[in-house]
Design a protein around this motif. Structure first.
Motif, PDB file in Angstrom:
ATOM      1  N   UNK A 161      52.711  32.041  41.588  1.00 47.33           N
ATOM      2  CA  UNK A 161      53.760  31.703  40.935  1.00 47.33           C
ATOM      3  C   UNK A 161      53.870  30.410  40.206  1.00 47.33           C
ATOM      4  N   UNK A 162      52.905  29.382  40.349  1.00 47.58           N
ATOM      5  CA  UNK A 162      52.882  28.198  39.719  1.00 47.58           C
ATOM      6  C   UNK A 162      52.128  28.485  38.429  1.00 47.58           C
ATOM      7  N   UNK A 163      51.472  29.589  38.391  1.00 44.26           N
ATOM      8  CA  UNK A 163      50.529  29.704  37.097  1.00 44.26           C
ATOM      9  C   UNK A 163      51.242  30.921  36.417  1.00 44.26           C
ATOM     10  N   UNK A 164      52.140  31.380  36.575  1.00 42.25           N
ATOM     11  CA  UNK A 164      52.817  32.688  36.045  1.00 42.25           C
ATOM     12  C   UNK A 164      51.945  33.950  36.074  1.00 42.25           C
ATOM     13  N   UNK A 165      51.300  34.124  37.075  1.00 43.12           N
ATOM     14  CA  UNK A 165      50.703  35.289  37.260  1.00 43.12           C
ATOM     15  C   UNK A 165      51.523  36.303  38.385  1.00 43.12           C
ATOM     16  N   UNK A 166      51.680  37.695  37.945  1.00 45.31           N
ATOM     17  CA  UNK A 166      52.190  38.192  38.705  1.00 45.31           C
ATOM     18  C   UNK A 166      51.317  38.858  39.827  1.00 45.31           C
ATOM     19  N   UNK A 167      51.735  38.804  41.183  1.00 47.62           N
ATOM     20  CA  UNK A 167      50.579  38.990  42.105  1.00 47.62           C
ATOM     21  C   UNK A 167      51.211  40.087  43.252  1.00 47.62           C
ATOM     22  N   UNK A 168      50.306  40.839  43.490  1.00 49.26           N
ATOM     23  CA  UNK A 168      50.607  41.777  44.824  1.00 49.26           C
ATOM     24  C   UNK A 168      49.736  41.669  45.857  1.00 49.26           C
ATOM     25  N   UNK A 169      50.123  41.942  47.231  1.00 57.87           N
ATOM     26  CA  UNK A 169      48.937  41.898  48.253  1.00 57.87           C
ATOM     27  C   UNK A 169      49.375  43.405  49.002  1.00 57.87           C
ATOM     28  N   UNK A 170      48.083  43.939  49.021  1.00 59.94           N
ATOM     29  CA  UNK A 170      47.927  45.420  49.531  1.00 59.94           C
ATOM     30  C   UNK A 170      47.181  45.077  50.971  1.00 59.94           C
ATOM     31  N   UNK A 171      47.582  44.711  52.079  1.00 65.35           N
ATOM     32  CA  UNK A 171      46.795  44.374  53.255  1.00 65.35           C
ATOM     33  C   UNK A 171      46.126  45.636  53.769  1.00 65.35           C
ATOM     34  N   UNK A 172      44.641  45.901  53.720  1.00 69.09           N
ATOM     35  CA  UNK A 172      44.250  47.065  54.090  1.00 69.09           C
ATOM     36  C   UNK A 172      44.403  47.571  55.692  1.00 69.09           C
ATOM     37  N   UNK A 173      44.706  48.672  55.822  1.00 71.57           N
ATOM     38  CA  UNK A 173      44.892  48.911  57.275  1.00 71.57           C
ATOM     39  C   UNK A 173      43.242  49.186  57.779  1.00 71.57           C
ATOM     40  N   UNK A 215      44.333  54.420  56.771  1.00 73.48           N
ATOM     41  CA  UNK A 215      44.676  55.380  55.580  1.00 73.48           C
ATOM     42  C   UNK A 215      43.082  55.853  55.200  1.00 73.48           C
ATOM     43  N   UNK A 216      43.096  57.086  54.782  1.00 77.31           N
ATOM     44  CA  UNK A 216      41.749  57.538  54.105  1.00 77.31           C
ATOM     45  C   UNK A 216      41.471  56.889  52.909  1.00 77.31           C
ATOM     46  N   UNK A 217      40.451  56.560  52.697  1.00 77.77           N
ATOM     47  CA  UNK A 217      39.775  55.785  51.367  1.00 77.77           C
ATOM     48  C   UNK A 217      40.393  56.574  50.179  1.00 77.77           C
ATOM     49  N   UNK A 218      40.376  57.645  49.971  1.00 81.07           N
ATOM     50  CA  UNK A 218      40.991  58.524  48.843  1.00 81.07           C
ATOM     51  C   UNK A 218      42.688  58.158  48.906  1.00 81.07           C
TER      52      UNK A 218
END
Ligand SMILES: NC(=O)c1ccc[n+]([C@@H]2O[C@H](COP(=O)([O-])OP(=O)(O)OC[C@H]3O[C@@H](n4cnc5c(N)ncnc54)[C@H](OP(=O)(O)O)[C@@H]3O)[C@@H](O)[C@H]2O)c1
Length: 353
Positions: A161-173, A215-218
């Motif tokens: 947010x501070x740097x103006x980057x759009x970020x996403x978090x995908x927490x792997x199961x 989740x399966x890797x595919x």
């Protein structure tokens, strides 16, 4: 034309995501250039291929990371190299911010996290959590613990947010199935249970049963494709504080799974009994499995009241489910360890006691 960098591209998730991206026959990823960050010369050779520019990247050197991002005009980073060492994310975010200053265009960072951080056994004290909840970030921050994955998530949301980057978090199961990358093809937990069972000639299960999300890797790789496709189609979904996407396709019934592993391994003469025994303690399990004592219980038995909604809103339709597919493929998990267990796991090197 976009430039996409996949870090950890010699790894199980990163390698499979890279293969999935490289095999797109339609859509905007097909028209993009793929860059793959790896650690060694050998990995550069293995991962290079049609449409893939492999880079040996030193994550202890900010200058090198920034140069790699600027020279290759990287717009999107898919980061799978570490969910728990935040300095890697920091360098990539800093580099993306420099890239944005030069290009004047939006830049994106997709983090691969760990879903057990949202389960009670992983230190999540709030009960049910949905990825569509508006207050996940505030809740993560409010916990105030030293969980390295949580610290990394919080850092990424705040710094991007501070740097103006759009970020996403995908927490792997719990991810399973044979990876399609060019280097490490096996996941973390199930292959480790199988290796250890082979060594001890006995399959052990944890004292408590659990049903962790999986989740399966595919299917996981497909979710990364959907997210990056949305970004490239100028339809970037909610991000930063609202950028959590839980990739949960189904649950894994651990005790039933370990019993099936025992019977599949016994049928191949790899263990002495067709039934799984119970570990005498979690400490013993951690030591035998080579997993961190602090997290073994959460890894082994956590269930968590964790609900995925946002991946489905992106159009995610996982092909693998619990009954019809996962439980029927346990024999394949054993075969995969026998056939493609060629690269030593390193995923916990940063936090082993
Ligand atoms: N697999 C799962 O079921 C699962 C579940 C939950 C969360 N996760 C998280 O997802 C991420 C990817 O998991 P994975 O199964 O794909 O692990 P992996 O196979 O070990 O892949 C990680 C890759 O990143 C590289 N890497 C690690 N530390 C690095 C560093 N400091 N600098 C540069 N490269 C580095 C590794 O290089 P080397 O190959 O040279 O070691 C490896 O190729 C991890 O953070 C893991 O904690 C995975």
């Amino acid at each position: 034309m976009a430039n996409i960098l996949v870090t950890g591209a010699a790894g199980y998730i990163g390698g499979s995501v890279l293969t999935e991206f490289a095999s797109q026959t339609t859509g905007p990823i097909k028209g993009s250039t793929l860059h793959a960050a790896v650690r060694t010369d050998e990995q550069v050779k293995a991962v290079s291929g049609p449409g893939v520019n492999a880079i040996q990247l030193d994550f202890s050197n900010q200058k090198a990371v920034t140069e790699a991002v600027l020279n290759n005009k990287i717009d999107i980073v898919v980061h799978t190299a570490s969910s728990m060492v935040h300095s890697l994310s920091e360098m990539l975010l800093n580099a993306l911010s420099e890239r944005r200053k030069v290009s004047g265009e939006a830049v994106y960072f997709i983090q691969t996290g760990v879903l057990t951080a949202f389960a009670d056994m992983g230190g999540w004290p709030y009960g049910q959590v949905k990825d569509s909840d508006q207050d996940i970030f505030e809740k993560e921050k409010g916990i105030g613990d030293q969980h390295p994955v949580r610290q990394t998530n919080i850092f990424i949301v705040e710094r991007s947010k501070a740097l103006g980057v759009t970020s996403y978090i995908l927490p792997a199961p719990s991810v399973y199935g044979r990876g399609t990358g060019q280097w490490r093809k096996l996941s973390v937990s199930i292959p480790q249970y199988i290796r250890t069972s082979m060594r001890l000639r006995t399959v052990y299960k944890f004292p408590d049963d659990g049903a962790p999300p999986a989740a399966h890797i595919s299917d996981l790789a497909t979710l990364y494709t959907l997210l990056v496709t949305s970004i490239l189609n100028h339809a970037a979904p909610p991000a930063n504080e609202d950028g959590y996407y839980f990739p949960i396709a189904h649950r894994i019934p651990w005790h039933a799974t370990m019993d099936l592993i025992a019977s599949a391994m016994h049928a191949r003469g790899l263990v002495d009994s067709p039934a799984a025994r119970v570990w005498p303690s979690y400490e013993r399990a951690a030591d035998e499995l080579g997993l961190p004592r602090l997290y073994v219980r959460a890894m082994g038995t956590s269930t968590g009241d964790i609900v995925a909604e946002k991946p489905f809103a992106l159009g995610w339709r996982p092909e693998w489910d619990e009954e019809a597919k996962f439980l029927g493929a346990i024999e394949q998990e054993v075969r995969d360890v026998l056939e493609v267990d060629t690269v030593k796991p390193t995923v916990f090197a940063a936090i082993m006691d």
